[in-house]
Design an enzyme around this catalytic site. Sequence first.
Site, PDB file in Angstrom:
ATOM      1  N   GLU A  95      -2.309 -10.622  14.560  1.00  0.00           N
ATOM      2  CA  GLU A  95      -2.520  -9.467  13.418  1.00  0.00           C
ATOM      3  C   GLU A  95      -2.992  -8.364  13.763  1.00  0.00           C
ATOM      4  O   GLU A  95      -2.617  -7.181  13.733  1.00  0.00           O
ATOM      5  CB  GLU A  95      -2.962 -10.201  11.961  1.00  0.00           C
ATOM      6  CG  GLU A  95      -2.238 -11.431  11.414  1.00  0.00           C
ATOM      7  CD  GLU A  95      -0.758 -10.729  11.259  1.00  0.00           C
ATOM      8  OE1 GLU A  95      -0.490  -9.752  10.801  1.00  0.00           O
ATOM      9  OE2 GLU A  95       0.266 -11.726  11.358  1.00  0.00           O
ATOM     10  N   GLU A 148       7.202  -7.898  17.177  1.00  0.00           N
ATOM     11  CA  GLU A 148       6.624  -9.025  16.987  1.00  0.00           C
ATOM     12  C   GLU A 148       6.383  -9.731  18.745  1.00  0.00           C
ATOM     13  O   GLU A 148       5.397 -10.050  18.846  1.00  0.00           O
ATOM     14  CB  GLU A 148       7.706  -9.873  16.653  1.00  0.00           C
ATOM     15  CG  GLU A 148       7.779  -9.929  14.942  1.00  0.00           C
ATOM     16  CD  GLU A 148       6.391 -10.343  14.373  1.00  0.00           C
ATOM     17  OE1 GLU A 148       5.718 -11.088  14.756  1.00  0.00           O
ATOM     18  OE2 GLU A 148       6.085  -9.548  13.591  1.00  0.00           O
TER      19      GLU A 148
HETATM   20 ZN   LIG Z   1       3.886 -10.383  13.579  1.00  0.00          ZN
END
Ligand SMILES: [Zn+2]
Length: 273
Positions: free
Chosen positions: A144, A206
């Site tokens: 994060e 990601e």
């Molecule tokens: Zn993520």
Amino acid sequence: MTLRRTFSTGLAALALLGSAVLPTGCSTVPVTGRQQLNLIPSSTILSMSNDEYDVFLKEHRLSGNASQSQMVHRVGGRIQQAVETYFRQHDLASQLNGYAWEFNLVEDKAANAWCMPGGKVVVYTGILPITQTEAGLAVVMGHEIAHAVAEHGNERMSQGLLTQLGGLALSEALQSKPTQTRQLWMTAFGLGAQVGALLPFSRLQETEADRLGLIFMAMAGYDPNEAVSFWQRMAANSSGAPPEFLSTHPSDKTRIDGIKKTIPEAMRYYNPS
Ligand SMILES: [Zn+2]
């Protein structure tokens, strides 16, 4: 969304709209070196983050579990130090200007966590049964925090302004379409509550957050190999997960394979405590 599409969409919109969009230019993602199009000044990003963070904390209860809350603070503090060290060593320290880190554990059944720009990190109690260990928590917090310091939210918000709000500058969008703009903001920065909400993090983002997160957790003294078992547990628990942790984005197998390939790089930074 690929980088090429981001750029071509962005450039086409800029060409069409002329001065309606004021780009703050391209920036470069740490570690990967990828160029990204971020249209929103970081001062605006930081002040909106602080506002939304305050609202969120007023609407949520902090965990009463002292040892779990302390663990979130401890892991967060160690990853913060790792990020600051990495940025200092790579002449990027100015990118963390205005950061005032905070780490909170909130009572919420969702298996979620996020980091707002400026270093405001929230972990939901619902993810702790999946993180299980301190290293598992470091996987989540590293990931994060990586999204935040790689400015993925700004990139998503910029994309949303171009594609959904017709290329309005943020200040105009806030005046003319406040509800839509705020919703866009919440989704861009990971607070969107609905599964299938608009603008999930792209696969590219990601992968980037996985890679940076592994490096940061390794520098913080956590074994990056723990990421494999964490994502396997997350895959087994993904029903009803919020968008950030949806098993389909990217697919569990793709993600875990990518993580395995990145571990040797992260191990070079591993500093066992
Ligand atoms: Zn993520």
